[in-house]
Write a protein that holds these residues in place. Sequence first.
Motif, PDB file in Angstrom:
ATOM      1  N   ASP A  82      25.417   8.364  43.685  1.00  0.00           N
ATOM      2  CA  ASP A  82      24.609   8.256  44.906  1.00  0.00           C
ATOM      3  C   ASP A  82      24.589   9.540  45.715  1.00  0.00           C
ATOM      4  O   ASP A  82      24.380   9.519  46.929  1.00  0.00           O
ATOM      5  CB  ASP A  82      25.135   7.119  45.787  1.00  0.00           C
ATOM      6  N   VAL A  83      24.784  10.652  45.054  1.00  0.00           N
ATOM      7  CA  VAL A  83      24.940  11.922  45.758  1.00  0.00           C
ATOM      8  C   VAL A  83      23.705  12.318  46.585  1.00  0.00           C
ATOM      9  O   VAL A  83      23.800  13.070  47.549  1.00  0.00           O
ATOM     10  CB  VAL A  83      25.310  13.034  44.752  1.00  0.00           C
ATOM     11  N   LYS A  84      22.530  11.770  46.239  1.00  0.00           N
ATOM     12  CA  LYS A  84      21.301  12.070  46.979  1.00  0.00           C
ATOM     13  C   LYS A  84      20.660  10.820  47.580  1.00  0.00           C
ATOM     14  O   LYS A  84      19.510  10.868  48.028  1.00  0.00           O
ATOM     15  CB  LYS A  84      20.288  12.755  46.056  1.00  0.00           C
ATOM     16  N   ASN A  85      21.397   9.731  47.612  1.00  0.00           N
ATOM     17  CA  ASN A  85      20.820   8.461  48.052  1.00  0.00           C
ATOM     18  C   ASN A  85      20.869   8.314  49.568  1.00  0.00           C
ATOM     19  O   ASN A  85      21.879   7.881  50.144  1.00  0.00           O
ATOM     20  CB  ASN A  85      21.568   7.296  47.386  1.00  0.00           C
ATOM     21  N   ASP A  86      19.782   8.664  50.235  1.00  0.00           N
ATOM     22  CA  ASP A  86      19.696   8.585  51.697  1.00  0.00           C
ATOM     23  C   ASP A  86      19.752   7.155  52.220  1.00  0.00           C
ATOM     24  O   ASP A  86      19.918   6.940  53.424  1.00  0.00           O
ATOM     25  CB  ASP A  86      18.390   9.214  52.192  1.00  0.00           C
ATOM     26  N   TYR A  87      19.602   6.189  51.327  1.00  0.00           N
ATOM     27  CA  TYR A  87      19.513   4.788  51.753  1.00  0.00           C
ATOM     28  C   TYR A  87      20.827   4.024  51.574  1.00  0.00           C
ATOM     29  O   TYR A  87      20.858   2.819  51.735  1.00  0.00           O
ATOM     30  CB  TYR A  87      18.380   4.087  51.009  1.00  0.00           C
ATOM     31  N   LYS A  88      21.887   4.740  51.238  1.00  0.00           N
ATOM     32  CA  LYS A  88      23.201   4.099  51.146  1.00  0.00           C
ATOM     33  C   LYS A  88      24.203   4.900  51.983  1.00  0.00           C
ATOM     34  O   LYS A  88      24.521   6.049  51.668  1.00  0.00           O
ATOM     35  CB  LYS A  88      23.680   3.996  49.697  1.00  0.00           C
ATOM     36  N   LEU A  89      24.704   4.267  53.046  1.00  0.00           N
ATOM     37  CA  LEU A  89      25.719   4.848  53.899  1.00  0.00           C
ATOM     38  C   LEU A  89      27.007   4.043  53.730  1.00  0.00           C
ATOM     39  O   LEU A  89      27.004   2.981  53.116  1.00  0.00           O
ATOM     40  CB  LEU A  89      25.282   4.815  55.366  1.00  0.00           C
ATOM     41  N   PHE A  90      28.109   4.529  54.282  1.00  0.00           N
ATOM     42  CA  PHE A  90      29.338   3.751  54.233  1.00  0.00           C
ATOM     43  C   PHE A  90      30.225   4.073  55.422  1.00  0.00           C
ATOM     44  O   PHE A  90      30.062   5.103  56.077  1.00  0.00           O
ATOM     45  CB  PHE A  90      30.087   3.971  52.918  1.00  0.00           C
ATOM     46  N   VAL A  91      31.124   3.153  55.705  1.00  0.00           N
ATOM     47  CA  VAL A  91      32.099   3.374  56.771  1.00  0.00           C
ATOM     48  C   VAL A  91      33.447   3.689  56.133  1.00  0.00           C
ATOM     49  O   VAL A  91      33.741   3.250  55.013  1.00  0.00           O
ATOM     50  CB  VAL A  91      32.228   2.149  57.702  1.00  0.00           C
ATOM     51  N   ASN A  92      34.230   4.477  56.838  1.00  0.00           N
ATOM     52  CA  ASN A  92      35.559   4.803  56.338  1.00  0.00           C
ATOM     53  C   ASN A  92      36.445   5.214  57.502  1.00  0.00           C
ATOM     54  O   ASN A  92      36.007   5.242  58.649  1.00  0.00           O
ATOM     55  CB  ASN A  92      35.495   5.888  55.258  1.00  0.00           C
ATOM     56  N   SER A  93      37.681   5.537  57.164  1.00  0.00           N
ATOM     57  CA  SER A  93      38.701   5.884  58.138  1.00  0.00           C
ATOM     58  C   SER A  93      39.716   6.791  57.433  1.00  0.00           C
ATOM     59  O   SER A  93      39.377   7.363  56.388  1.00  0.00           O
ATOM     60  CB  SER A  93      39.319   4.593  58.703  1.00  0.00           C
ATOM     61  N   PRO A  94      40.941   6.950  57.924  1.00  0.00           N
ATOM     62  CA  PRO A  94      41.871   7.891  57.285  1.00  0.00           C
ATOM     63  C   PRO A  94      42.046   7.787  55.776  1.00  0.00           C
ATOM     64  O   PRO A  94      42.364   8.807  55.141  1.00  0.00           O
ATOM     65  CB  PRO A  94      43.185   7.610  58.031  1.00  0.00           C
ATOM     66  N   PRO A  95      41.847   6.625  55.128  1.00  0.00           N
ATOM     67  CA  PRO A  95      42.009   6.587  53.669  1.00  0.00           C
ATOM     68  C   PRO A  95      41.145   7.583  52.896  1.00  0.00           C
ATOM     69  O   PRO A  95      41.521   7.987  51.791  1.00  0.00           O
ATOM     70  CB  PRO A  95      41.640   5.137  53.319  1.00  0.00           C
ATOM     71  N   ILE A  96      40.005   7.980  53.454  1.00  0.00           N
ATOM     72  CA  ILE A  96      39.179   8.946  52.715  1.00  0.00           C
ATOM     73  C   ILE A  96      39.908  10.280  52.599  1.00  0.00           C
ATOM     74  O   ILE A  96      39.697  11.048  51.653  1.00  0.00           O
ATOM     75  CB  ILE A  96      37.799   9.119  53.389  1.00  0.00           C
ATOM     76  N   LEU A  97      40.809  10.557  53.543  1.00  0.00           N
ATOM     77  CA  LEU A  97      41.639  11.765  53.493  1.00  0.00           C
ATOM     78  C   LEU A  97      42.923  11.504  52.704  1.00  0.00           C
ATOM     79  O   LEU A  97      43.332  12.325  51.882  1.00  0.00           O
ATOM     80  CB  LEU A  97      42.003  12.207  54.913  1.00  0.00           C
ATOM     81  N   ILE A  98      43.532  10.361  52.969  1.00  0.00           N
ATOM     82  CA  ILE A  98      44.813  10.033  52.330  1.00  0.00           C
ATOM     83  C   ILE A  98      44.667   9.916  50.818  1.00  0.00           C
ATOM     84  O   ILE A  98      45.456  10.481  50.053  1.00  0.00           O
ATOM     85  CB  ILE A  98      45.375   8.729  52.905  1.00  0.00           C
TER      86      ILE A  98
END
Length: 339
Positions: free
Chosen positions: A96-112
């Motif tokens: 989905d590297v170019k998919n403008d129609y898919k977003l997501f929520v995240n928090s510290p786990p994306i770093l951890i």
Amino acid sequence: MKTLRFGKMPALILASALTLTLAACSGSAGGGAASSYPERAITMVAPSGAGGGWDKTARSIAKALGETKLVEQSITVENKPGGGGAVFMAEYATADVKNDYKLFVNSPPILINHNKKEGNSPYGYKDTTPLAQLTEDFGAIVVGADSAFDDLAELLAAIKNDPSSVTVAGGSAPGSMDHLIAVLPAFKYGIDPKAVKYVSYDGGGEAVAALLGGSADVIATDVSGVGEYLKAGKVKVLGISSAERLGGELSELKTFKEQGVDAEFVIWRGVFGPKNMSEGAKAYWTEKLQALSASDAWKAELAANGWASEYKNADDFAAFLGEQDVLIQELLGALGMAK
């Protein structure tokens, strides 16, 4: 080749032609029909099971955007559990590297997940387009209402005496956010973090179910995720990771620090898009998410979930993530969990 001449063209026709030309140019700026985005439904992904912090955040965002009419296209919330968000990231950062129609929520786990030693994810926040931070939350150490533990000191003393006698659960994988929240007080208390008996579940909702069902003695989670259980008298919160006490209905909850444990942990939450997001889509969401953060509908969601508002725009959020990435690396290093 013939040269086009406008000298004898009526002024009205000339003006119309210029208007169409300018419209066409503006529509093609930024890689294609930027002015027409979005043209179809949008997916907002919560990279976990239902009931946890990401799930609630995604659904609150979708609800408030719909109520305010800030986004006219429909927004569907989709759950993608697995590996504390790592399974979703592996798919999103590639397919989905170019998919403008898919977003997501995240928090510290994306770093951890990207910086930890065990179960390391090859993908991190630099494989996305950070769009906005919307909230901040804090960690909580929670037990059942009938637990023998009434404060953090009692729990930590029991773990220090016999680590195998206390099962601590969380809604993320070992080395992830809930695990860090669980072991931080123990680490500061002088307990080897690796000795803490930690069991992971896919999402905060499953961790709470394990606690209420007797499969876990304690859970480490976010404060907002246990508010309804606290109101219903089903759990006790032994301590929270904020620097000072929270307000409102959570004002009676003691911090780690005031119980002699010098530890803090902030759980920010934000919205991300794909790494190669178009400029038009990024500009659109930057505007909409800023407007959302100031809306009454969003403030109502904050109040209902016990979240604190903490808005950062795309540029400030990206800079903040860079700072947090360094801190996470240092923290995992201190706990012997860094890659």
